[in-house]
Motif scaffolding. Structure first.
Motif, PDB file in Angstrom:
ATOM      1  N   ALA A 110      -0.237   4.336  -2.430  1.00 16.10           N
ATOM      2  CA  ALA A 110      -1.379   5.112  -1.940  1.00 16.10           C
ATOM      3  C   ALA A 110      -0.992   5.955  -0.731  1.00 16.10           C
ATOM      4  O   ALA A 110      -1.467   7.090  -0.565  1.00 16.10           O
ATOM      5  CB  ALA A 110      -2.536   4.174  -1.589  1.00 16.10           C
ATOM      6  N   GLU A 134       0.735   9.320  -1.519  1.00 19.54           N
ATOM      7  CA  GLU A 134      -0.154  10.414  -1.920  1.00 19.54           C
ATOM      8  C   GLU A 134      -0.945  10.955  -0.732  1.00 19.54           C
ATOM      9  O   GLU A 134      -1.131  12.170  -0.595  1.00 19.54           O
ATOM     10  CB  GLU A 134      -1.125   9.926  -3.003  1.00 19.54           C
ATOM     11  CG  GLU A 134      -0.444   9.540  -4.305  1.00 19.54           C
ATOM     12  CD  GLU A 134      -1.441   9.115  -5.355  1.00 19.54           C
ATOM     13  OE1 GLU A 134      -2.669   9.149  -5.053  1.00 19.54           O
ATOM     14  OE2 GLU A 134      -1.019   8.750  -6.466  1.00 19.54           O
ATOM     15  N   ASP A 147       0.812  -1.230   0.000  1.00 14.23           N
ATOM     16  CA  ASP A 147       0.000   0.000   0.000  1.00 14.23           C
ATOM     17  C   ASP A 147       0.840   1.271   0.000  1.00 14.23           C
ATOM     18  O   ASP A 147       0.308   2.369   0.235  1.00 14.23           O
ATOM     19  CB  ASP A 147      -0.928   0.004   1.219  1.00 14.23           C
ATOM     20  CG  ASP A 147      -1.920  -1.147   1.195  1.00 14.23           C
ATOM     21  OD1 ASP A 147      -2.341  -1.528   0.090  1.00 14.23           O
ATOM     22  OD2 ASP A 147      -2.258  -1.667   2.281  1.00 14.23           O
TER      23      ASP A 147
END
Length: 451
Positions: free
Chosen positions: A145, A148, A142
């Protein structure tokens, strides 16, 4: 599954031992790839691993995106106690140890304050290095993600991933702890049949919350079980054999377990539990002490001088270790469990455990040097049973609940030496005695209620 009859049997038992010579092919089914959402292939194999009972090995592969995944699930029963493996990793060779980790196991690395909780990963049959790689893969999954949404957190995790990767260089010693409440995990001892100095195995009683997680207790059942007084249970077992229903540990079909209280002359009363399966013929026996833990530990040493020594009765409690100094061999208390047998039967069990049924010397995974070493050990055990080697058998029981027959009783046996000793703090910790308070607990209880 195709090819499996209505009774769950394909040409015999549905579960085969690892290393079996039978032509045993996995079941192949078409399934959805969770990576590209195209159809892939899953192979399922039901097999039995000594030390780990029955397992289902599944392997998925996708011809479209070439993604693959392997995992294991326990197909056997949950053990009576949980188990904790604590391994000190000192060299790169330790990273090659094979590990069976069930999905109910917690994995910890104390030096990094890192923990993988139970039921967050599927069960796996891997190595220590494979466990580290899998942990890194899970953290990296992950990261795009996170970069960001929270760049600072992602940077922090990147640093932690590097620490995990650096562990594979083994520049410094670190500790790996696998705690499994189901008791269905296992860590290889590459030094077998010798004692593994780097590995500590302990068993523990599950908490109510762990029982709920394993599904053997209802979610709303949080009451502590009220056990019948031990003296009432012992009294009820005298002069009769108690029979209760259970499931066979091999074929999982209904079976009967017989329980009997036996008075061993010149020793004490013990509880013998024996299970016989009429369907597959599997037999087991287990011994439990009906008395309390002794104040002192007991070390019994027998000098084998004749083949007739093999017929001596042996009571090995679940807390007893077995040593053969001349063979540089030591079997920990968690390996075999409690047994009431003969000395020959105990040695045969040791040979089966270390040599004949050792899953890590079978098939392609068996290293030639390890295989030769263990086969040589098996030959030495055969020589011991034939009294062709001058050896000593040592039963070391910190709880003092083991026994070796004295054929000269009530006179002393010249071949047997019995030593009483004071337990160490670590031995008391393994037996759960350090936190046990039997005097003055009423005062503490009242103090807690009033504060």
């Amino acid at each position: 599954m195709s090819g499996i009859h209505e009774d769950g049997v394909r040409g015999g038992s549905i579960i085969k031992d690892i290393g079996s010579d039978d032509d045993w092919q996995p079941t192949v089914i078409e399934s959805l790839c969770m990576n590209c959402m195209q159809n892939g292939t899953t192979k399922l194999l039901l097999t039995r691993v000594p030390f780990f009972k029955e397992i289902i090995v599944s392997s998925f592969s996708c011809d479209h995106c070439h993604w693959s995944n392997t995992e294991i699930q326990s197909a056997g029963e949950i053990q009576e106690q949980g188990v904790t493996y604590t391994l000190k990793i000192k060299t790169k060779e330790d990273l090659d140890r094979e590990v069976v980790k069930s999905d109910s196991a917690t994995t910890r690395i104390p030096e990094l304050e890192f923990e993988i909780p139970p039921f967050t990963q599927k069960g796996s049959l891997s190595t220590i290095e494979g466990l580290l790689d899998r942990a890194v893969e899970g953290l990296e999954q992950d990261q795009p993600a996170r970069r960001e949404a929270d760049p600072e957190l992602a940077t922090s995790i990147d640093g932690f991933i590097k620490k995990l990767q650096n562990l594979k260089h083994v520049e410094e010693e670190f500790t790996l702890v696998i705690e499994d409440s189901s008791g269905n995990s296992f860590v290889e001892n590459p030094a077998a049949p010798k004692k593994d100095e780097a590995l500590t195995v302990t068993k523990f009683k599950r908490t109510i919350q762990q029982d709920i997680q394993l599904g053997i207790r209802a979610d709303d059942d949080t009451e502590v079980d009220e056990e019948e007084p031990a003296e009432n249970v012992v009294e009820a077992m005298k002069n009769e054999v108690l029979v209760f229903d259970t499931n066979c540990s091999q074929c999982c079909k209904p079976a009967k377990t017989n329980m009997k209280l036996v008075d061993i002359p010149h020793f004490k009363e013990v509880i013998i539990m024996a299970t016989v399966c009429d369907i597959c013929g599997h037999r087991t026996n287990e011994v439990k002490s009906s008395g309390a833990t002794e104040k002192l530990g007991t070390k019994i040493t027998l000098h084998i001088t004749d083949a007739s020594d093999m017929s001596r009765d042996v009571l090995k409690s679940e807390t007893c270790g077995v040593l053969i100094p001349e063979l540089d061999f030591e079997l920990g208390m968690a390996a075999v469990g409690g047994k009431f047998t003969t000395l020959e039967g105990l040695l045969k069990d040791i040979k089966d455990l270390i040599v004949d049924k050792n899953p890590f010397i079978s098939g392609d995974s068996g290293a030639s040097d390890t295989l030769a070493k263990l086969r040589e050990f098996g030959k030495k055990i055969d020589m011991v049973m034939a009294a062709e080697m001058d050896v000593h058998i040592v039963l070391d029981d910190p709880a003092g609940n083991s026994y070796l027959q004295n054929v000269y009783a009530p006179d002393p046996d010249p071949e047997i030496t019995i030593e009483k000793y004071t337990r160490t703090f670590e031995q008391n910790e393994d037996l759960g005695l350090n936190d046990m308070k039997t005097e003055g607990y009423e005062k503490d209880d009242k103090l807690v209620k009033t504060t």
